[in-house]
Design a protein around this motif. Structure first.
Motif, mmCIF file in Angstrom:
data_model
loop_
_atom_site.group_PDB
_atom_site.id
_atom_site.type_symbol
_atom_site.label_atom_id
_atom_site.label_comp_id
_atom_site.label_asym_id
_atom_site.label_seq_id
_atom_site.Cartn_x
_atom_site.Cartn_y
_atom_site.Cartn_z
ATOM 1 N N ARG A 10 0.841 -1.203 0.000
ATOM 2 C CA ARG A 10 0.000 0.000 0.000
ATOM 3 C C ARG A 10 0.870 1.244 0.000
ATOM 4 N NH1 ARG A 10 -1.404 3.945 3.286
ATOM 5 N NH2 ARG A 10 -3.501 4.851 3.169
ATOM 6 N N MET A 14 1.294 4.174 -3.403
ATOM 7 C CA MET A 14 0.671 5.493 -3.375
ATOM 8 C C MET A 14 1.285 6.509 -4.347
ATOM 9 S SD MET A 14 -2.045 5.520 -1.577
ATOM 10 C CE MET A 14 -2.458 3.794 -1.735
ATOM 11 N N ALA A 26 -6.208 5.330 -6.300
ATOM 12 C CA ALA A 26 -5.904 4.555 -5.090
ATOM 13 C C ALA A 26 -7.161 4.073 -4.394
ATOM 14 C CB ALA A 26 -5.064 5.407 -4.134
ATOM 15 N N PHE A 27 -8.266 4.802 -4.551
ATOM 16 C CA PHE A 27 -9.516 4.355 -3.943
ATOM 17 C C PHE A 27 -10.027 3.099 -4.649
ATOM 18 C CE2 PHE A 27 -9.308 8.904 -2.990
ATOM 19 C CZ PHE A 27 -9.502 8.878 -1.618
ATOM 20 N N LYS A 30 -7.999 0.300 -3.277
ATOM 21 C CA LYS A 30 -8.464 -0.073 -1.937
ATOM 22 C C LYS A 30 -9.733 -0.914 -2.009
ATOM 23 C CE LYS A 30 -9.950 1.681 2.560
ATOM 24 N NZ LYS A 30 -11.198 0.865 2.556
ATOM 25 N N ARG A 31 -10.666 -0.513 -2.877
ATOM 26 C CA ARG A 31 -11.896 -1.299 -2.995
ATOM 27 C C ARG A 31 -11.599 -2.707 -3.505
ATOM 28 N NH1 ARG A 31 -13.634 3.643 -5.176
ATOM 29 N NH2 ARG A 31 -13.549 2.783 -7.301
ATOM 30 N N ARG A 33 -8.810 -4.322 -3.074
ATOM 31 C CA ARG A 33 -8.219 -5.032 -1.927
ATOM 32 C C ARG A 33 -9.298 -5.525 -0.980
ATOM 33 N NH1 ARG A 33 -5.963 -3.077 3.011
ATOM 34 N NH2 ARG A 33 -7.917 -1.880 3.027
ATOM 35 N N ASP A 34 -10.229 -4.644 -0.626
ATOM 36 C CA ASP A 34 -11.273 -5.004 0.337
ATOM 37 C C ASP A 34 -12.160 -6.134 -0.191
ATOM 38 O OD1 ASP A 34 -10.280 -3.018 1.953
ATOM 39 O OD2 ASP A 34 -11.890 -1.588 1.533
ATOM 40 N N ALA A 53 -3.478 -8.986 -1.119
ATOM 41 C CA ALA A 53 -3.545 -7.554 -0.803
ATOM 42 C C ALA A 53 -2.475 -6.771 -1.543
ATOM 43 C CB ALA A 53 -3.405 -7.351 0.709
ATOM 44 N N TRP A 57 -3.228 -3.636 -4.281
ATOM 45 C CA TRP A 57 -2.702 -2.275 -4.192
ATOM 46 C C TRP A 57 -1.901 -1.899 -5.426
ATOM 47 C CZ3 TRP A 57 -4.855 1.028 -1.284
ATOM 48 C CH2 TRP A 57 -5.302 0.710 0.006
#
Length: 221
Positions: A10, A14, A26-27, A30-31, A33-34, A53, A57
């Motif tokens: 992560r 960035m 990056a959002f 993140k989604r 990844r989640d 993960a 990223w």
């Protein structure tokens, strides 16, 4: 070796997203990844969550360069770049190779290799699921705008082209967004991914029905 390759990835990712546009920023990473980790919880096979993960990223770090024409394939570029990044971090070679495969195989483009590992299939599914549901509708609309900006011409109309005269039909319309989403759902590999995808598709169908009602036209099925 880092205690949490996902967390370190992560941090490493960035700077690459500094010039990204909303659909692949990056959002989005993140989604992905989640969702990929959520899918892993319901997958029958064991999953290296650190590899998953990390790949989530880093999977789109090449998008800004691809957008301006500096590279041809953001997945291939990300795999090479990530290998160098993780080697400097002291990550074990087998885990680097696992992340690299995820990155090379995450794209839906015909030239990308098929995902072979559980982690690669979960990443692929999570990435495609981010083009479905409520968030997916916004992302796909952003992609239409992004492509229009890149070509300098309108890429598609977010309307029903049949509501105007025939000379406007050279552009794709809202049906393109529906087709993009369905194409991605039909390509999913995992049972948890397909289950979540169909729930999101149900929402999208209701959206398209409402969209058609607001235009005053039939839904078309």
């Amino acid at each position: 070796m880092p205690s949490d390759v996902g967390l370190r990835s992560r941090e490493l990712s960035m700077p690459y997203y500094a010039d990204s546009l909303p659909a692949h920023d990056a959002f989005h990473a993140k989604r992905v990844r989640d969702v990929s980790l959520r899918l892993a919880e319901h997958h029958p096979d064991s999953v290296d969550r650190g590899v998953l993960a990390s790949a989530a990223w880093l999977h789109d770090i090449g998008r800004p360069l691809e957008r301006v024409g500096e590279i041809d394939d953001h997945g291939e570029w990300a795999a090479t770049e990530t290998t160098a990044l993780l080697e400097r971090e002291g990550v074990a070679s087998d885990r680097i190779a696992a992340v690299e495969h995820c990155l090379r195989s995450h794209s839906i483009r015909a030239t990308s290799p098929d995902p072979e590992t559980t982690e690669a299939k979960l990443l692929f599914d999570a990435d495609k699921l981010d083009a479905t549901g409520a968030v997916g509708l916004v992302r796909l609309a952003c992609i239409v705008g992004e492509r229009s900006g890149r070509t300098g011409e309108q890429y598609a109309v977010l309307d029903d082209a049949s509501t105007l005269s025939a000379d406007h039909l050279e552009h794709p319309d809202i049906g393109l967004v529906r087709d993009w989403a369905r194409e991605r759902l039909d390509a999913l590999y995992t049972t948890p991914g397909r289950r979540l995808g169909e729930a999101r598709w149900d929402f999208m169908q209701r959206f398209f029905e409402q969209f058609a009602r607001e235009l005053g036209v039939e839904t078309g099925g």
